[in-house]
Design a protein around this motif. Structure first.
Motif, PDB file in Angstrom:
ATOM      1  N   VAL A 155      65.642 111.030  24.260  1.00 14.16           N
ATOM      2  CA  VAL A 155      65.001 111.890  23.263  1.00 14.16           C
ATOM      3  C   VAL A 155      63.777 111.198  22.680  1.00 14.16           C
ATOM      4  N   ASN A 156      63.948 109.953  22.269  1.00 14.16           N
ATOM      5  CA  ASN A 156      62.836 109.227  21.651  1.00 14.16           C
ATOM      6  C   ASN A 156      61.710 108.953  22.649  1.00 14.16           C
ATOM      7  N   ALA A 157      62.074 108.698  23.902  1.00 16.89           N
ATOM      8  CA  ALA A 157      61.039 108.501  24.928  1.00 16.89           C
ATOM      9  C   ALA A 157      60.260 109.793  25.149  1.00 16.89           C
ATOM     10  N   SER A 158      60.947 110.925  25.042  1.00 17.74           N
ATOM     11  CA  SER A 158      60.278 112.222  25.193  1.00 17.74           C
ATOM     12  C   SER A 158      59.285 112.451  24.060  1.00 17.74           C
ATOM     13  N   ILE A 159      59.651 112.037  22.853  1.00 25.01           N
ATOM     14  CA  ILE A 159      58.740 112.158  21.717  1.00 25.01           C
ATOM     15  C   ILE A 159      57.531 111.254  21.922  1.00 25.01           C
ATOM     16  N   GLU A 160      57.772 110.039  22.387  1.00 25.46           N
ATOM     17  CA  GLU A 160      56.672 109.111  22.639  1.00 25.46           C
ATOM     18  C   GLU A 160      55.680 109.708  23.641  1.00 25.46           C
ATOM     19  N   ALA A 161      56.200 110.436  24.630  1.00 25.41           N
ATOM     20  CA  ALA A 161      55.327 111.001  25.666  1.00 25.41           C
ATOM     21  C   ALA A 161      54.374 112.038  25.091  1.00 25.41           C
ATOM     22  N   VAL A 162      54.835 112.859  24.149  1.00 18.92           N
ATOM     23  CA  VAL A 162      53.918 113.854  23.588  1.00 18.92           C
ATOM     24  C   VAL A 162      52.995 113.216  22.543  1.00 18.92           C
ATOM     25  N   ILE A 163      53.459 112.198  21.855  1.00 18.23           N
ATOM     26  CA  ILE A 163      52.582 111.498  20.916  1.00 18.23           C
ATOM     27  C   ILE A 163      51.378 110.929  21.657  1.00 18.23           C
ATOM     28  N   ALA A 164      51.601 110.505  22.902  1.00 17.85           N
ATOM     29  CA  ALA A 164      50.517 109.930  23.694  1.00 17.85           C
ATOM     30  C   ALA A 164      49.398 110.927  23.958  1.00 17.85           C
ATOM     31  N   LEU A 165      49.677 112.230  23.814  1.00 17.40           N
ATOM     32  CA  LEU A 165      48.628 113.231  23.993  1.00 17.40           C
ATOM     33  C   LEU A 165      47.509 113.049  22.961  1.00 17.40           C
ATOM     34  N   ASP A 166      47.885 112.684  21.739  1.00 16.22           N
ATOM     35  CA  ASP A 166      46.921 112.432  20.664  1.00 16.22           C
ATOM     36  C   ASP A 166      47.682 111.801  19.503  1.00 16.22           C
ATOM     37  N   PRO A 167      47.779 110.474  19.447  1.00 15.41           N
ATOM     38  CA  PRO A 167      48.585 109.808  18.415  1.00 15.41           C
ATOM     39  C   PRO A 167      48.232 110.202  16.984  1.00 15.41           C
ATOM     40  N   ALA A 168      47.000 110.615  16.734  1.00 18.53           N
ATOM     41  CA  ALA A 168      46.598 110.982  15.372  1.00 18.53           C
ATOM     42  C   ALA A 168      47.311 112.236  14.885  1.00 18.53           C
ATOM     43  N   GLN A 169      47.867 113.043  15.792  1.00 21.96           N
ATOM     44  CA  GLN A 169      48.477 114.301  15.381  1.00 21.96           C
ATOM     45  C   GLN A 169      49.964 114.179  15.080  1.00 21.96           C
ATOM     46  N   TYR A 170      50.507 112.953  15.159  1.00 25.46           N
ATOM     47  CA  TYR A 170      51.896 112.760  14.770  1.00 25.46           C
ATOM     48  C   TYR A 170      51.966 112.479  13.272  1.00 25.46           C
ATOM     49  N   GLN A 171      53.059 112.875  12.651  1.00 22.73           N
ATOM     50  CA  GLN A 171      53.205 112.734  11.195  1.00 22.73           C
ATOM     51  C   GLN A 171      53.717 111.324  10.870  1.00 22.73           C
ATOM     52  N   TRP A 172      52.812 110.364  10.896  1.00 25.47           N
ATOM     53  CA  TRP A 172      53.197 108.969  10.700  1.00 25.47           C
ATOM     54  C   TRP A 172      53.600 108.648   9.269  1.00 25.47           C
ATOM     55  N   GLU A 173      53.345 109.518   8.323  1.00 21.80           N
ATOM     56  CA  GLU A 173      53.726 109.227   6.931  1.00 21.80           C
ATOM     57  C   GLU A 173      55.197 109.495   6.654  1.00 21.80           C
ATOM     58  N   TYR A 174      55.960 109.915   7.692  1.00 18.70           N
ATOM     59  CA  TYR A 174      57.394 110.106   7.553  1.00 18.70           C
ATOM     60  C   TYR A 174      58.106 108.772   7.764  1.00 18.70           C
ATOM     61  N   LYS A 175      59.085 108.455   6.918  1.00 15.97           N
ATOM     62  CA  LYS A 175      59.811 107.191   7.017  1.00 15.97           C
ATOM     63  C   LYS A 175      60.873 107.280   8.120  1.00 15.97           C
ATOM     64  N   ARG A 176      60.460 107.005   9.339  1.00 14.04           N
ATOM     65  CA  ARG A 176      61.339 107.152  10.505  1.00 14.04           C
ATOM     66  C   ARG A 176      62.334 106.009  10.633  1.00 14.04           C
ATOM     67  N   TYR A 177      62.049 104.858  10.014  1.00 11.89           N
ATOM     68  CA  TYR A 177      62.899 103.682  10.199  1.00 11.89           C
ATOM     69  C   TYR A 177      63.598 103.268   8.902  1.00 11.89           C
ATOM     70  N   THR A 178      64.071 104.219   8.123  1.00  5.78           N
ATOM     71  CA  THR A 178      64.700 103.879   6.847  1.00  5.78           C
ATOM     72  C   THR A 178      66.028 103.163   7.043  1.00  5.78           C
ATOM     73  N   LYS A 179      66.896 103.695   7.895  1.00  8.63           N
ATOM     74  CA  LYS A 179      68.218 103.106   8.128  1.00  8.63           C
ATOM     75  C   LYS A 179      68.083 101.934   9.092  1.00  8.63           C
ATOM     76  N   THR A 180      68.934 100.939   8.915  1.00  5.31           N
ATOM     77  CA  THR A 180      68.879  99.744   9.757  1.00  5.31           C
ATOM     78  C   THR A 180      70.253  99.436  10.344  1.00  5.31           C
ATOM     79  N   LEU A 181      70.239  98.732  11.464  1.00  7.71           N
ATOM     80  CA  LEU A 181      71.494  98.287  12.068  1.00  7.71           C
ATOM     81  C   LEU A 181      72.267  97.391  11.123  1.00  7.71           C
ATOM     82  N   GLU A 182      71.549  96.573  10.348  1.00  8.41           N
ATOM     83  CA  GLU A 182      72.201  95.655   9.413  1.00  8.41           C
ATOM     84  C   GLU A 182      72.975  96.427   8.345  1.00  8.41           C
TER      85      GLU A 182
END
Length: 313
Positions: free
Chosen positions: A266-293
């Motif tokens: 799933v995440n690799a699929s998202i990366e593939a479309v982000i590559a179309l134009d990285p500026a159009q992804y919503q980078w201000e979303y906190k995607r890495y809030t939870k941690t393994l620790e």
């Protein structure tokens, strides 16, 4: 239910703004977005900080200056998406349809349905996902999950906008999952947002740009119980022209029985479309809030957080 007058007033103001913006063209809305970000950029401290941290993680090889430029462009696109809500939900349907100037990969949807298979559309926060919803619900029986807004009076307005071309909205609970399964078994299309961080117990850690990200297991659960095909779909903004729809075959790992492997796909699929134009992804979303620790119960887990007060400075 009694709604506080402040909420009613706020909802009325937002609704009227959407109605005004619905009359503007995507080109005008883009120019307005650029102007707003250029003026308000120094005030967007939280958005700038989160975007900066995310881009440092996913594009470590870029120069700081290049990441800063990319981050600023991303905020322009995110602002455009917000301004385009009125256009996507309340604009004249013919005008919205005409704004979609390209469609790539439609055969992935048509072929799956011709084979009697349902289609799961992974629709990440890229470009304008409301325009994507408009097109999908205009062309296929389409079901998507929907969580009512915190501002309750806006709920019927948003629902009307998203359902006006025939989309069926279902709740984000077991009843909604059951509705998605039924739609897939009818060889219909369903849409899910694959890049929202779920609550604990509803996901697994899978790499997203090589960093562990807590990822929802809804997709592997749907795949394991149906014969559906998985396609990633986005409405990429073409400033000055309109939108280009792209449908890409998902990474083959999404079909794996192991949920962690499937979510990696799933995440690799998202990366593939982000590559179309990285500026159009919503980078201000906190995607890495939870941690393994934190999941492991490490008492010192807070020091592993990406969005700590130390890093946000």
């Amino acid at each position: 239910m009694n709604v506080p007058w402040q909420q009613r007033l706020q909802a009325t103001a937002i609704s009227r703004l959407w109605r005004i913006l619905s009359r503007l063209s995507p080109t005008t809305l883009w120019r307005l977005s650029v102007a707003l970000v250029n003026v308000a950029y120094p005030l967007l401290k939280r958005e700038r900080a989160v975007t900066r941290l995310n881009l440092e993680v996913v594009y470590p090889d870029l120069t700081e200056a290049r990441r800063a430029t990319l981050g600023r462009e991303s905020l322009k696109h995110s602002t455009a998406t917000m301004l385009e809500l009125g256009f996507a939900w309340q604009g004249d349907p013919d005008r919205v349809a005409d704004s979609i100037v390209e469609v790539h990969g439609r055969e992935l949807l048509d072929d799956a349905r011709a084979e009697g298979k349902g289609v799961i559309i992974l629709a990440p926060h890229f470009g304008n996902w409301e325009v994507l919803n408009f097109w999908l619900s205009s062309h296929f029986p389409f079901t998507a999950m929907y969580e009512p807004p915190k501002l309750a009076p806006l709920d019927p307005i948003i629902r009307a906008g998203r359902e006006r071309c025939g989309a069926s909205l279902v709740p984000t609970n077991p009843r909604g999952v059951a509705a998605l399964l039924k739609a897939l078994k009818r060889s219909e299309a369903v849409g899910i947002l694959p890049d929202q961080e779920p609550s604990w117990g509803s996901g697994v850690f899978a790499p997203f740009f090589e960093r562990p990200a807590y990822t929802a297991t809804l997709l592997p659960k749907l795949v394991s119980r149906t014969n559906a095909r998985v396609v990633t779909g986005v409405a990429l903004r073409r400033p000055g022209r309109g939108f280009a729809l792209y449908f890409l075959a998902a990474d083959e790992r999404v079909y794996d029985e192991d949920e962690t492997i499937s979510c990696s796909g799933v995440n690799a699929s998202i990366e593939a479309v982000i590559a179309l134009d990285p500026a159009q992804y919503q980078w201000e979303y906190k995607r890495y809030t939870k941690t393994l620790e934190e999941q492991r119960g490490d008492p010192d887990f807070r020091r592993y957080r990406l969005y700590s007060s130390r890093n946000m400075k």
